[in-house]
Design a protein around this motif. Sequence first.
Motif, PDB file in Angstrom:
ATOM      1  N   ASP A 219      33.262 -17.089 116.485  1.00 49.18           N
ATOM      2  CA  ASP A 219      32.542 -16.394 117.554  1.00 49.18           C
ATOM      3  C   ASP A 219      31.762 -15.201 117.026  1.00 49.18           C
ATOM      4  OD1 ASP A 219      33.455 -17.857 119.970  1.00 49.18           O
ATOM      5  OD2 ASP A 219      35.432 -17.133 119.359  1.00 49.18           O
ATOM      6  N   ALA A 220      32.188 -14.663 115.898  1.00 52.84           N
ATOM      7  CA  ALA A 220      31.519 -13.514 115.290  1.00 52.84           C
ATOM      8  C   ALA A 220      31.766 -13.551 113.796  1.00 52.84           C
ATOM      9  CB  ALA A 220      32.026 -12.197 115.878  1.00 52.84           C
ATOM     10  N   CYS A 221      30.894 -12.888 113.047  1.00 54.33           N
ATOM     11  CA  CYS A 221      31.076 -12.810 111.596  1.00 54.33           C
ATOM     12  C   CYS A 221      31.307 -11.359 111.181  1.00 54.33           C
ATOM     13  CB  CYS A 221      29.879 -13.394 110.852  1.00 54.33           C
ATOM     14  SG  CYS A 221      28.318 -12.519 111.101  1.00 54.33           S
ATOM     15  N   PHE A 222      31.966 -11.210 110.055  1.00 55.12           N
ATOM     16  CA  PHE A 222      32.355  -9.886 109.563  1.00 55.12           C
ATOM     17  C   PHE A 222      32.193  -9.873 108.052  1.00 55.12           C
ATOM     18  CE2 PHE A 222      36.470  -7.176 108.868  1.00 55.12           C
ATOM     19  CZ  PHE A 222      35.708  -6.139 108.348  1.00 55.12           C
ATOM     20  N   VAL A 223      31.118  -9.247 107.586  1.00 53.83           N
ATOM     21  CA  VAL A 223      30.916  -9.039 106.153  1.00 53.83           C
ATOM     22  C   VAL A 223      31.608  -7.731 105.790  1.00 53.83           C
ATOM     23  CG1 VAL A 223      29.243  -8.662 104.306  1.00 53.83           C
ATOM     24  CG2 VAL A 223      28.757 -10.336 106.111  1.00 53.83           C
ATOM     25  N   GLU A 224      32.699  -7.836 105.066  1.00 55.98           N
ATOM     26  CA  GLU A 224      33.512  -6.660 104.751  1.00 55.98           C
ATOM     27  C   GLU A 224      32.910  -5.840 103.613  1.00 55.98           C
ATOM     28  OE1 GLU A 224      35.249  -4.332 105.406  1.00 55.98           O
ATOM     29  OE2 GLU A 224      37.393  -4.739 105.160  1.00 55.98           O
ATOM     30  N   ALA A 225      33.042  -4.530 103.751  1.00 55.87           N
ATOM     31  CA  ALA A 225      32.782  -3.540 102.703  1.00 55.87           C
ATOM     32  C   ALA A 225      31.346  -3.474 102.182  1.00 55.87           C
ATOM     33  CB  ALA A 225      33.753  -3.745 101.542  1.00 55.87           C
ATOM     34  N   PRO A 226      30.334  -3.431 103.063  1.00 52.09           N
ATOM     35  CA  PRO A 226      28.988  -3.106 102.568  1.00 52.09           C
ATOM     36  C   PRO A 226      28.970  -1.689 102.021  1.00 52.09           C
ATOM     37  CG  PRO A 226      29.035  -3.124 104.963  1.00 52.09           C
ATOM     38  CD  PRO A 226      30.346  -3.671 104.516  1.00 52.09           C
ATOM     39  N   ARG A 227      28.125  -1.457 101.013  1.00 52.62           N
ATOM     40  CA  ARG A 227      28.182  -0.194 100.263  1.00 52.62           C
ATOM     41  C   ARG A 227      27.295   0.914 100.821  1.00 52.62           C
ATOM     42  NH1 ARG A 227      32.110  -3.394  98.512  1.00 52.62           N
ATOM     43  NH2 ARG A 227      32.853  -2.874  96.433  1.00 52.62           N
ATOM     44  N   ASN A 228      26.260   0.583 101.565  1.00 51.44           N
ATOM     45  CA  ASN A 228      25.314   1.608 102.018  1.00 51.44           C
ATOM     46  C   ASN A 228      24.561   1.121 103.243  1.00 51.44           C
ATOM     47  OD1 ASN A 228      23.108  -0.074 100.988  1.00 51.44           O
ATOM     48  ND2 ASN A 228      23.785   0.595  98.952  1.00 51.44           N
ATOM     49  N   ASP A 229      23.699   1.978 103.764  1.00 51.38           N
ATOM     50  CA  ASP A 229      22.961   1.637 104.975  1.00 51.38           C
ATOM     51  C   ASP A 229      21.994   0.478 104.764  1.00 51.38           C
ATOM     52  OD1 ASP A 229      24.327   3.608 106.250  1.00 51.38           O
ATOM     53  OD2 ASP A 229      22.626   4.973 106.498  1.00 51.38           O
ATOM     54  N   ASP A 230      21.425   0.356 103.574  1.00 49.71           N
ATOM     55  CA  ASP A 230      20.526  -0.767 103.306  1.00 49.71           C
ATOM     56  C   ASP A 230      21.269  -2.090 103.426  1.00 49.71           C
ATOM     57  OD1 ASP A 230      18.330   0.858 102.912  1.00 49.71           O
ATOM     58  OD2 ASP A 230      18.570   0.951 100.725  1.00 49.71           O
TER      59      ASP A 230
END
Length: 337
Positions: A219-230
């Motif tokens: 139902d939703a996705c979760f990309v864990e631990a992006p490093r910055n706003d970009d």
Amino acid sequence: MSTMTVMMAAKAASLQHFNLKASTFRSRTSKSSNPTVRMQTRIHRLIEDQGIVLMPGCYDALSAAIVQQSGFSAGFISGYALSASLLGKPDFGLLTPPEMAATARTVCAAAPMIPIIADADTGGGNALNVQRTIKDLIAAGAAGCFLEDQAWPKKCGHMRGKQVIPAEEHAAKIASARDAIGDSDFFLVARTDARATSAKTGLSDAISRANLYMEAGADACFVEAPRNDDELKEIGRCTKGYRVCNMIEGGVTPLHTPEELKALGFHLIVHPLTALYASARALVDVLKTLKENGTTRDHLQKMATFEEFNQLVKLESWFELEARYSNLKSVVGVKSR
């Protein structure tokens, strides 16, 4: 080129990246005669009503009750927090699915007015184990779960040394979870930890995985631990459907407000460790004071008062129930003479 053509091409590209066919996964639509209508869960309705949903973490019945009394519309049982509170150990693959399900039962009972999403970690094994894990959480009253693609033993998403299983293997686990959910009011979040596996290709791999998992039935996705706003912006632009963002104090992802994250394309904002870290700090400080001084007499402001705590656990309502049934017992006793 029409919008539908673009969407179909994007779907085909996502599946082709992992050598999978669209027919591999069954549709997520309901059994309605209208095949475009999806099952609507409490979490779906919250997102539609609020636009963005802020979910603090809890780890036991008391913290869940406080989350509800504080006015939040949903809560999250963090595996990290539960491993710490139940076992006194780090989020290092030590917590088991039955322990999470047992906690979900008490947490959901303590906060019955709000939906609670549980952390299912990797689901307890393969696609078959996932079905039991999902059904146990549904039976416990949970309104959804996170299911991640880490290799076992899994670790906190912001720790080093993580590995992920093949994408098609986790997609099969998502499809299995979807089958186990059936028509239940249960929101399935597919999490990927692929970002941490490579500084060069980790983010693109994570985005591809997230989209594949959405095709598999999440139902939703979760990309864990992006490093910055970009990276947050790219996730918001390139992933499909509802998106989850994790806000961990001291973690690798910059902290933002819900409105800031909404502007970046996110829908569910989790603060999984805020309550745990605040509780730990309070415990360390007050116990240090007690050890040094032998009393808390001059530091009562650091604690809830006896009356304040009784209000948290709704003590008066239990006195009222006691009086009600005591009076009923007296009336029944008189009539039986």
